[in-house]
Design a protein around this motif. Structure first.
Motif, PDB file in Angstrom:
ATOM      1  N   ALA A  24     -29.108 -17.167  80.983  1.00  0.00           N
ATOM      2  CA  ALA A  24     -28.335 -17.689  79.863  1.00  0.00           C
ATOM      3  C   ALA A  24     -28.538 -19.195  79.720  1.00  0.00           C
ATOM      4  CB  ALA A  24     -26.851 -17.376  80.074  1.00  0.00           C
ATOM      5  N   ARG A  25     -28.575 -19.880  80.868  1.00  0.00           N
ATOM      6  CA  ARG A  25     -28.786 -21.333  80.800  1.00  0.00           C
ATOM      7  C   ARG A  25     -30.193 -21.646  80.309  1.00  0.00           C
ATOM      8  NH1 ARG A  25     -25.951 -21.764  86.069  1.00  0.00           N
ATOM      9  NH2 ARG A  25     -27.935 -22.211  87.069  1.00  0.00           N
ATOM     10  N   LEU A  26     -31.152 -20.786  80.702  1.00  0.00           N
ATOM     11  CA  LEU A  26     -32.521 -20.989  80.217  1.00  0.00           C
ATOM     12  C   LEU A  26     -32.591 -20.823  78.703  1.00  0.00           C
ATOM     13  CD1 LEU A  26     -34.775 -19.121  82.813  1.00  0.00           C
ATOM     14  CD2 LEU A  26     -34.688 -21.561  82.344  1.00  0.00           C
ATOM     15  N   ALA A  27     -31.878 -19.809  78.213  1.00  0.00           N
ATOM     16  CA  ALA A  27     -31.875 -19.577  76.764  1.00  0.00           C
ATOM     17  C   ALA A  27     -31.335 -20.805  76.050  1.00  0.00           C
ATOM     18  CB  ALA A  27     -31.044 -18.342  76.441  1.00  0.00           C
ATOM     19  N   ALA A  28     -30.265 -21.360  76.612  1.00  0.00           N
ATOM     20  CA  ALA A  28     -29.692 -22.559  75.998  1.00  0.00           C
ATOM     21  C   ALA A  28     -30.663 -23.733  76.108  1.00  0.00           C
ATOM     22  CB  ALA A  28     -28.372 -22.908  76.680  1.00  0.00           C
ATOM     23  N   GLY A  29     -31.285 -23.832  77.281  1.00  0.00           N
ATOM     24  CA  GLY A  29     -32.195 -24.959  77.496  1.00  0.00           C
ATOM     25  C   GLY A  29     -33.431 -24.887  76.619  1.00  0.00           C
ATOM     26  N   LEU A  30     -33.929 -23.655  76.427  1.00  0.00           N
ATOM     27  CA  LEU A  30     -35.150 -23.527  75.640  1.00  0.00           C
ATOM     28  C   LEU A  30     -34.894 -23.582  74.147  1.00  0.00           C
ATOM     29  CD1 LEU A  30     -37.018 -20.804  77.707  1.00  0.00           C
ATOM     30  CD2 LEU A  30     -37.666 -23.188  77.421  1.00  0.00           C
TER      31      LEU A  30
ATOM     32  N   PRO B   9     -40.845 -13.788  74.578  1.00  0.00           N
ATOM     33  CA  PRO B   9     -41.876 -13.894  75.638  1.00  0.00           C
ATOM     34  C   PRO B   9     -41.373 -14.593  76.892  1.00  0.00           C
ATOM     35  CG  PRO B   9     -42.770 -14.522  73.508  1.00  0.00           C
ATOM     36  CD  PRO B   9     -41.306 -14.300  73.301  1.00  0.00           C
ATOM     37  N   TRP B  10     -40.559 -15.626  76.720  1.00  0.00           N
ATOM     38  CA  TRP B  10     -40.109 -16.344  77.919  1.00  0.00           C
ATOM     39  C   TRP B  10     -39.226 -15.478  78.791  1.00  0.00           C
ATOM     40  CZ3 TRP B  10     -35.104 -17.123  79.352  1.00  0.00           C
ATOM     41  CH2 TRP B  10     -34.113 -17.062  78.365  1.00  0.00           C
ATOM     42  N   ARG B  11     -38.447 -14.566  78.141  1.00  0.00           N
ATOM     43  CA  ARG B  11     -37.565 -13.688  78.930  1.00  0.00           C
ATOM     44  C   ARG B  11     -38.407 -12.714  79.754  1.00  0.00           C
ATOM     45  NH1 ARG B  11     -32.097 -14.032  77.388  1.00  0.00           N
ATOM     46  NH2 ARG B  11     -31.830 -14.950  75.337  1.00  0.00           N
ATOM     47  N   ILE B  12     -39.447 -12.181  79.129  1.00  0.00           N
ATOM     48  CA  ILE B  12     -40.302 -11.234  79.846  1.00  0.00           C
ATOM     49  C   ILE B  12     -40.927 -11.929  81.058  1.00  0.00           C
ATOM     50  CG2 ILE B  12     -42.404  -9.836  79.641  1.00  0.00           C
ATOM     51  CD1 ILE B  12     -41.639  -9.557  76.621  1.00  0.00           C
ATOM     52  N   CYS B  13     -41.422 -13.123  80.799  1.00  0.00           N
ATOM     53  CA  CYS B  13     -42.047 -13.895  81.881  1.00  0.00           C
ATOM     54  C   CYS B  13     -41.018 -14.206  82.969  1.00  0.00           C
ATOM     55  CB  CYS B  13     -42.632 -15.173  81.300  1.00  0.00           C
ATOM     56  SG  CYS B  13     -43.234 -16.334  82.525  1.00  0.00           S
ATOM     57  N   GLN B  16     -39.978 -11.260  85.074  1.00  0.00           N
ATOM     58  CA  GLN B  16     -41.053 -10.833  85.964  1.00  0.00           C
ATOM     59  C   GLN B  16     -41.162 -11.754  87.181  1.00  0.00           C
ATOM     60  OE1 GLN B  16     -44.782 -10.671  83.877  1.00  0.00           O
ATOM     61  NE2 GLN B  16     -45.962 -10.366  85.749  1.00  0.00           N
ATOM     62  N   LEU B  17     -40.926 -13.030  86.964  1.00  0.00           N
ATOM     63  CA  LEU B  17     -41.209 -13.998  88.022  1.00  0.00           C
ATOM     64  C   LEU B  17     -39.975 -14.538  88.735  1.00  0.00           C
ATOM     65  CD1 LEU B  17     -43.966 -16.163  86.281  1.00  0.00           C
ATOM     66  CD2 LEU B  17     -44.291 -14.365  87.949  1.00  0.00           C
ATOM     67  N   ALA B  18     -38.800 -14.333  88.154  1.00  0.00           N
ATOM     68  CA  ALA B  18     -37.606 -15.020  88.671  1.00  0.00           C
ATOM     69  C   ALA B  18     -37.363 -14.803  90.168  1.00  0.00           C
ATOM     70  CB  ALA B  18     -36.385 -14.599  87.866  1.00  0.00           C
ATOM     71  N   PRO B  19     -37.422 -13.574  90.698  1.00  0.00           N
ATOM     72  CA  PRO B  19     -37.173 -13.417  92.141  1.00  0.00           C
ATOM     73  C   PRO B  19     -38.179 -14.172  93.003  1.00  0.00           C
ATOM     74  CG  PRO B  19     -37.053 -11.298  91.013  1.00  0.00           C
ATOM     75  CD  PRO B  19     -37.610 -12.271  90.042  1.00  0.00           C
ATOM     76  N   LYS B  20     -39.448 -14.128  92.580  1.00  0.00           N
ATOM     77  CA  LYS B  20     -40.467 -14.843  93.346  1.00  0.00           C
ATOM     78  C   LYS B  20     -40.205 -16.342  93.298  1.00  0.00           C
ATOM     79  CE  LYS B  20     -43.922 -11.502  91.814  1.00  0.00           C
ATOM     80  NZ  LYS B  20     -45.146 -11.314  91.030  1.00  0.00           N
ATOM     81  N   ALA B  42     -37.464 -25.983  86.363  1.00  0.00           N
ATOM     82  CA  ALA B  42     -38.921 -25.831  86.373  1.00  0.00           C
ATOM     83  C   ALA B  42     -39.360 -24.877  85.268  1.00  0.00           C
ATOM     84  CB  ALA B  42     -39.379 -25.305  87.730  1.00  0.00           C
ATOM     85  N   PHE B  43     -38.603 -23.818  85.072  1.00  0.00           N
ATOM     86  CA  PHE B  43     -39.006 -22.860  84.047  1.00  0.00           C
ATOM     87  C   PHE B  43     -38.924 -23.495  82.664  1.00  0.00           C
ATOM     88  CE2 PHE B  43     -38.896 -19.254  81.234  1.00  0.00           C
ATOM     89  CZ  PHE B  43     -39.796 -18.379  81.824  1.00  0.00           C
ATOM     90  N   ILE B  44     -37.871 -24.238  82.423  1.00  0.00           N
ATOM     91  CA  ILE B  44     -37.745 -24.896  81.105  1.00  0.00           C
ATOM     92  C   ILE B  44     -38.897 -25.879  80.907  1.00  0.00           C
ATOM     93  CG2 ILE B  44     -36.349 -26.542  79.809  1.00  0.00           C
ATOM     94  CD1 ILE B  44     -33.868 -25.160  80.901  1.00  0.00           C
ATOM     95  N   LYS B  45     -39.159 -26.643  81.961  1.00  0.00           N
ATOM     96  CA  LYS B  45     -40.243 -27.633  81.866  1.00  0.00           C
ATOM     97  C   LYS B  45     -41.573 -26.930  81.583  1.00  0.00           C
ATOM     98  CE  LYS B  45     -39.628 -30.720  85.099  1.00  0.00           C
ATOM     99  NZ  LYS B  45     -39.790 -31.425  86.393  1.00  0.00           N
ATOM    100  N   PHE B  46     -41.795 -25.852  82.321  1.00  0.00           N
ATOM    101  CA  PHE B  46     -43.055 -25.127  82.168  1.00  0.00           C
ATOM    102  C   PHE B  46     -43.165 -24.513  80.778  1.00  0.00           C
ATOM    103  CE2 PHE B  46     -44.984 -20.837  82.328  1.00  0.00           C
ATOM    104  CZ  PHE B  46     -46.285 -21.179  82.609  1.00  0.00           C
TER     105      PHE B  46
END
Lengths: 212, 171
Positions: A24-30, B9-13, B16-20, B42-46
């Motif tokens: 959820a925070r990522l959604a807000a951030g993006l 797309p970002w959610r799918i990515c 897939q990668l979040a636990p790792k 890091a994910f937002i930056k990426f």
């Protein structure tokens, strides 16, 4: 169990899942309005920047403009600078004219005067000396400029440096090195201020060797 | 509509990668909460730099993750030195590295303990290799070291892990 199987058995343990709040925070951030970098921003930093190319004629006129501006400023500086009076010519001993004077002339012409080799062998005596006038005529047109009072050249030594080959090694020449001390004096007739300068000078003469 | 949002797309990515990513982040920062922050930042930056990221770009995400984690750790170390904050060390034993079933729970705890005993250089290589599923070359790029260094760290780390876990990993 080899390394690969060991890794596979370890991989069976799944890393823990992050809490859903992060998504959820990522959604807000993006979705925040901060502008994402454009494709241009994402290009490598070491990109070569091309200078905007102007038409050839425009570039010529651009350079010409700078050249004209430089020339104009040079002319203005020359026009504004006070003209110094030409240094007075002093009497010089007569240069011995030999058959090879034609060869030596270009070198000697650069000097204020040339000294014959015969006299150069003698001791260091002043070639000429213009005494400082006791009082300079001060007219109504007197300016604040310095005026040349004295210009002398004193021969210190002359050395024969042996034979050299000139013009691709076809012409044998004698190299003679002469050392002088030049003395220049200027004075300001209005204030009586005097400026003296001594300049060491060295000339190299090439004298053709006559084989006859 | 909601399904469209979930298929971004970002959610799918991310899914897939979040636990790792979280497991790797936990190798570099002290607390699980910090690791979550690191993953998020890091994910937002990426993703802002690679909005059209494809799987071949994912190693770059691990590099971003490590950079973000190390930045955070440095700032924490500065703050800890400055404020002598004793609580920072207490946050280390919060959450497990792995989601384990009841049968796996004991083994998972042993693996986690074994991992924590490893030198940090070997541990990060093993985690990136086994659970991050990166190649040795990608790990070398992520860590900024040579592939030979990565290979030797991987070999020594794996050996040490194998010795420690011999009783619990069934052949």
């Amino acid at each position: 169990m080899n390394d690969s199987n060991f890794e596979t058995s370890l991989r069976a343990f799944r890393p823990s899942t992050p809490p859903a709040a992060i998504e959820a925070r990522l959604a807000a951030g993006l979705s925040n309005p901060e502008p994402s970098p454009t494709k241009k921003d994402r290009e490598p930093v070491s990109i070569r920047f091309e200078q905007a190319r102007e038409p050839f004629l425009v570039r010529c006129f651009h350079n010409l403009g700078w050249a004209i501006a430089g020339a104009a400023s040079a002319v203005a500086v020359i026009a504004l600078c006070p003209q110094k009076p030409a240094p007075e010519k002093r009497e010089t001993p007569q240069t011995s004219q030999t058959s090879d004077a034609r060869m030596a002339a270009p070198l000697e012409r650069r000097n204020l005067s040339s000294t014959p080799l015969a006299s150069a062998e003698s001791s260091a005596t002043p070639v000429s000396f213009v005494p400082i006038p006791a009082s300079l005529p001060v007219g109504s047109g007197e300016t604040n400029d310095f005026q040349t009072v004295e210009t002398t050249r004193e021969l210190i030594s002359t050395e024969e440096e042996g034979q050299v080959l000139y013009r691709n090694g076809n012409t044998p020449m004698r190299q003679v090195r002469s050392r002088y001390r030049e003395h220049h004096s200027w004075t300001n007739p209005r204030t009586g201020a005097r400026v003296d300068i001594e300049i060491p000078r060295e000339d190299v003469f090439l004298k053709p060797i006559s084989l006859q | 509509m909601n399904e469209g949002v979930n298929n971004e797309p970002w959610r799918i990515c991310y899914r897939q990668l979040a636990p790792k990513l979280l497991l790797c982040a936990r190798q570099w920062v002290i607390s699980p909460a910090d690791a979550e922050d690191v993953v998020q930042n890091a994910f937002i930056k990426f993703w802002k730099r690679q909005p059209d990221a494809r799987p071949e770009h994912y190693p770059l995400l691990f590099t971003t993750l490590r950079t973000t984690a190390l930045d955070l750790r440095r700032s924490q170390e500065r703050r800890t030195r400055r404020e002598s904050d004793p609580s920072a060390q207490l946050l280390t034993e919060d959450a497990s590295f792995f989601d384990s079933t009841i049968e796996q729970r004991e083994d998972a705890a042993q693996i986690e303990a074994a991992l924590k005993k490893l030198p940090s250089e070997q541990r990060e290589v093993l985690v990136l290799r086994i659970w991050g599923e990166l190649t040795l070359a990608q790990i070398a790029e992520t860590l900024g070291v040579s592939i030979n260094t990565v290979a030797s760290r991987h070999r020594y780390g794996l050996e040490a892990l194998r010795k420690t876990l011999k009783p619990c990993i069934h052949e």
